[in-house]
Design a protein around this motif. Structure first.
Motif, PDB file in Angstrom:
ATOM      1  N   THR A   1       0.845  -1.194   0.000  1.00 59.85           N
ATOM      2  CA  THR A   1       0.000   0.000   0.000  1.00 59.85           C
ATOM      3  C   THR A   1       0.881   1.246   0.000  1.00 59.85           C
ATOM      4  OG1 THR A   1      -1.782   1.166   1.149  1.00 59.85           O
ATOM      5  CG2 THR A   1      -0.286  -0.099   2.507  1.00 59.85           C
ATOM      6  N   GLY A   2       1.829   1.243  -0.948  1.00 60.93           N
ATOM      7  CA  GLY A   2       2.735   2.357  -1.129  1.00 60.93           C
ATOM      8  C   GLY A   2       2.323   3.198  -2.315  1.00 60.93           C
ATOM      9  N   GLY A   3       3.287   3.530  -3.181  1.00 53.07           N
ATOM     10  CA  GLY A   3       3.023   4.403  -4.309  1.00 53.07           C
ATOM     11  C   GLY A   3       1.977   3.850  -5.254  1.00 53.07           C
ATOM     12  N   SER A  42      -1.589   2.830  -3.206  1.00 53.76           N
ATOM     13  CA  SER A  42      -2.436   3.946  -2.765  1.00 53.76           C
ATOM     14  C   SER A  42      -3.520   4.292  -3.777  1.00 53.76           C
ATOM     15  CB  SER A  42      -1.574   5.166  -2.455  1.00 53.76           C
ATOM     16  OG  SER A  42      -0.805   4.980  -1.295  1.00 53.76           O
ATOM     17  N   ASP A  81       0.725  -5.569   3.924  1.00 55.82           N
ATOM     18  CA  ASP A  81       1.813  -4.608   4.131  1.00 55.82           C
ATOM     19  C   ASP A  81       2.187  -4.638   5.604  1.00 55.82           C
ATOM     20  OD1 ASP A  81       3.544  -2.272   4.142  1.00 55.82           O
ATOM     21  OD2 ASP A  81       2.517  -1.630   2.312  1.00 55.82           O
ATOM     22  N   VAL A 101       3.764   4.434   8.036  1.00 60.40           N
ATOM     23  CA  VAL A 101       3.796   5.653   7.222  1.00 60.40           C
ATOM     24  C   VAL A 101       4.978   6.518   7.642  1.00 60.40           C
ATOM     25  CG1 VAL A 101       2.519   7.702   6.509  1.00 60.40           C
ATOM     26  CG2 VAL A 101       1.281   5.571   6.995  1.00 60.40           C
ATOM     27  N   ASN A 125       6.984   9.165   2.437  1.00 55.99           N
ATOM     28  CA  ASN A 125       5.961   8.483   1.637  1.00 55.99           C
ATOM     29  C   ASN A 125       4.940   9.462   1.061  1.00 55.99           C
ATOM     30  OD1 ASN A 125       5.755   5.905   4.183  1.00 55.99           O
ATOM     31  ND2 ASN A 125       7.149   6.010   2.439  1.00 55.99           N
ATOM     32  N   ARG A 153       3.944  10.747  -2.661  1.00 53.97           N
ATOM     33  CA  ARG A 153       3.330   9.926  -3.710  1.00 53.97           C
ATOM     34  C   ARG A 153       2.293   8.930  -3.175  1.00 53.97           C
ATOM     35  NH1 ARG A 153       7.827   8.532  -1.764  1.00 53.97           N
ATOM     36  NH2 ARG A 153       8.397   6.381  -1.295  1.00 53.97           N
ATOM     37  N   GLN A 154       2.359   8.559  -1.912  1.00 54.77           N
ATOM     38  CA  GLN A 154       1.464   7.540  -1.360  1.00 54.77           C
ATOM     39  C   GLN A 154       0.225   8.236  -0.807  1.00 54.77           C
ATOM     40  OE1 GLN A 154       3.648   4.791   1.168  1.00 54.77           O
ATOM     41  NE2 GLN A 154       5.382   4.754  -0.245  1.00 54.77           N
ATOM     42  N   HIS A 204      -2.358   7.920   2.350  1.00 54.18           N
ATOM     43  CA  HIS A 204      -1.933   8.242   3.716  1.00 54.18           C
ATOM     44  C   HIS A 204      -1.865   9.749   3.918  1.00 54.18           C
ATOM     45  CE1 HIS A 204      -0.951   4.034   3.693  1.00 54.18           C
ATOM     46  NE2 HIS A 204       0.018   4.206   2.807  1.00 54.18           N
ATOM     47  N   LYS A 246       0.629   1.353   7.776  1.00 49.85           N
ATOM     48  CA  LYS A 246       0.039   1.752   6.508  1.00 49.85           C
ATOM     49  C   LYS A 246      -1.312   1.086   6.268  1.00 49.85           C
ATOM     50  CE  LYS A 246       4.185   2.983   3.874  1.00 49.85           C
ATOM     51  NZ  LYS A 246       5.020   2.669   2.685  1.00 49.85           N
ATOM     52  N   ALA A 296      -4.703   3.004   5.360  1.00 53.53           N
ATOM     53  CA  ALA A 296      -5.429   2.708   4.122  1.00 53.53           C
ATOM     54  C   ALA A 296      -6.876   2.314   4.412  1.00 53.53           C
ATOM     55  CB  ALA A 296      -4.712   1.597   3.365  1.00 53.53           C
TER      56      ALA A 296
END
Length: 389
Positions: free
Chosen positions: A46-48, A51, A69, A73, A77, A80-81, A84, A93, A97
């Motif tokens: 649940t990063g870039g 998200s 994940d 956070v 991050n 771009r993420q 969050h 994270k 999310a």
């Protein structure tokens, strides 16, 4: 089952209003929206990429989302993420999310797996879901996701990003190619820099993640033509898309079970060139600090990061010679002259590029010592006034 069985699915009055712009599309309509509600999608990461992917799948009305994940956070991050927010820094994270998903669509069931995906748990975690979306950033997990999807016959909606370029496709769908047709063998460790070392423009994962979400919606509703068999390449600087054809390799080894993917990808010293990297001498940032506090007449500290990184933060006294100039051979004689009669120490951001620089220098008879953890460790352990990035 794709599309999912909708025989027992009903939309509430709130859902009819919420998804009305889908319902009036002939290609989706009531039946397509019911398929979305009946569907389940697992997002690994649940990063870039994860998200925007999760945001738009929730907004589209997917009834069940799983998130794998185990990270928290970080301020870095937030560029771009976008799932969050600042108030979630330092918190898991997956919890961040889930909270955001329920703000967008309270009807969505969100399953959380606060763990690393491994060969021991992958099949159990993936089995209940119709589709898997790969939002990971490392080769071991990509191969793991691929092989688990092949064994379970699950579509794998793939995306990857680096700097200003991204790619997306659909693997393992209706007899189409899988990830091993694109990468039969993993690249040598350290050959492909991570976003933490190479950087990424913040909008790029949004573009690729939304493409992944689009493909998942199409697979669920049964509309359009999927990216299966086509690798979509995007260049943000040129604002251009192009396609490469992908086909299953008939000689590809059969995937019969999950393996040790860290070992397969050379993490830990089993890949070609890793033994050479392991032979590089190293010191900690604490030991470097002790050296810098003493006489420095016979000491050279080399910084092999890129110039934009040196504008963010530096270790005092370090001389900047970027890695690409060393690997191309352009800076070899310069370093030889600078290091003549001195003890050479080399650092980068995290320690990977400096090890590569020392390997390249070693081939020319120039020996030195790697600074473990690089300037990031220096900031955390020695001087917190040096910005982390």
């Amino acid at each position: 089952m794709l599309p999912p069985d909708t025989s027992a699915v009903q939309l509430s009055p709130d859902e009819v209003v919420r998804f009305s712009r889908h319902l009036i599309l002939p290609e989706i309509g009531m039946e397509g929206q019911k398929r979305l509600k009946a569907a389940s999608v697992l997002c690994v990461g649940t990063g870039g990429l994860g998200s925007p992917l999760l945001l738009y799948l929730a907004a589209a009305g997917v009834g069940r989302l799983g998130i794998v994940d185990f990270d928290v956070v970080d301020h870095s991050n937030l560029q771009r993420q976008v799932i969050h927010g600042t108030s979630w820094v330092g918190k898991p994270k997956i919890e961040s999310a889930k909270a955001r998903i329920h703000e967008i669509n309270p009807h969505c069931q969100v399953d959380l797996y606060e763990t690393a995906l491994t060969s021991e748990n992958a099949l159990e975690i993936i089995t209940p879901y119709d589709i898997v979306c790969d939002g990971t950033d490392n080769f071991p997990t990509r191969y793991l996701v691929n092989d688990a999807c092949v064994l379970l016959n699950k579509p794998n909606v793939y995306g990857s990003i680096f700097r200003f370029e991204g790619q997306a496709t659909v693997f393992n769908y209706q007899g189409g190619p899988n990830y091993r047709d694109l990468f039969p063998e993993p690249p040598p460790p350290g050959m492909v820099p991570s976003c933490a070392e190479g950087g990424v423009v913040g909008v790029l994962p949004g573009i690729i993640g939304v493409i992944q979400a689009t493909e998942a919606v199409k697979l669920i509703t049964g509309i359009g033509t999927s990216l299966s068999g086509r690798l979509l390449l995007f260049d943000a600087l040129k604002m251009s898309f192009r396609e490469l054809k992908l086909r299953p390799n008939p000689e590809r080894p059969v995937i019969e079970g999950l393996i040790d993917y860290q070992e397969f990808c050379g993490v830990g010293g089993s890949a070609p060139g890793q033994e050479e990297a392991g032979s590089v001498a190293s010191i900690s940032v604490g030991e470097l600090k002790t050296l810098l506090d003493g006489p420095q007449d016979d000491l050279l500290l080399l910084d092999v990061r890129n110039p934009p990184e040196a504008e963010i933060a530096v270790i005092p006294g370090a001389l900047l010679v970027p890695l690409d100039r060393i690997e191309s051979g352009e800076a070899i004689e310069e370093v030889r002259r600078l290091a003549s009669g001195k003890r050479l120490y080399v650092h980068c951001k995290l320690g990977g590029r400096s090890a590569k620089a020392l390997i390249a220098l070693g081939r020319h008879g120039i020996e030195g010592v790697n600074v473990e953890g690089g300037i990031d460790a220096w900031s955390q352990e020695v001087d917190p006034d040096v910005p982390r990035y």
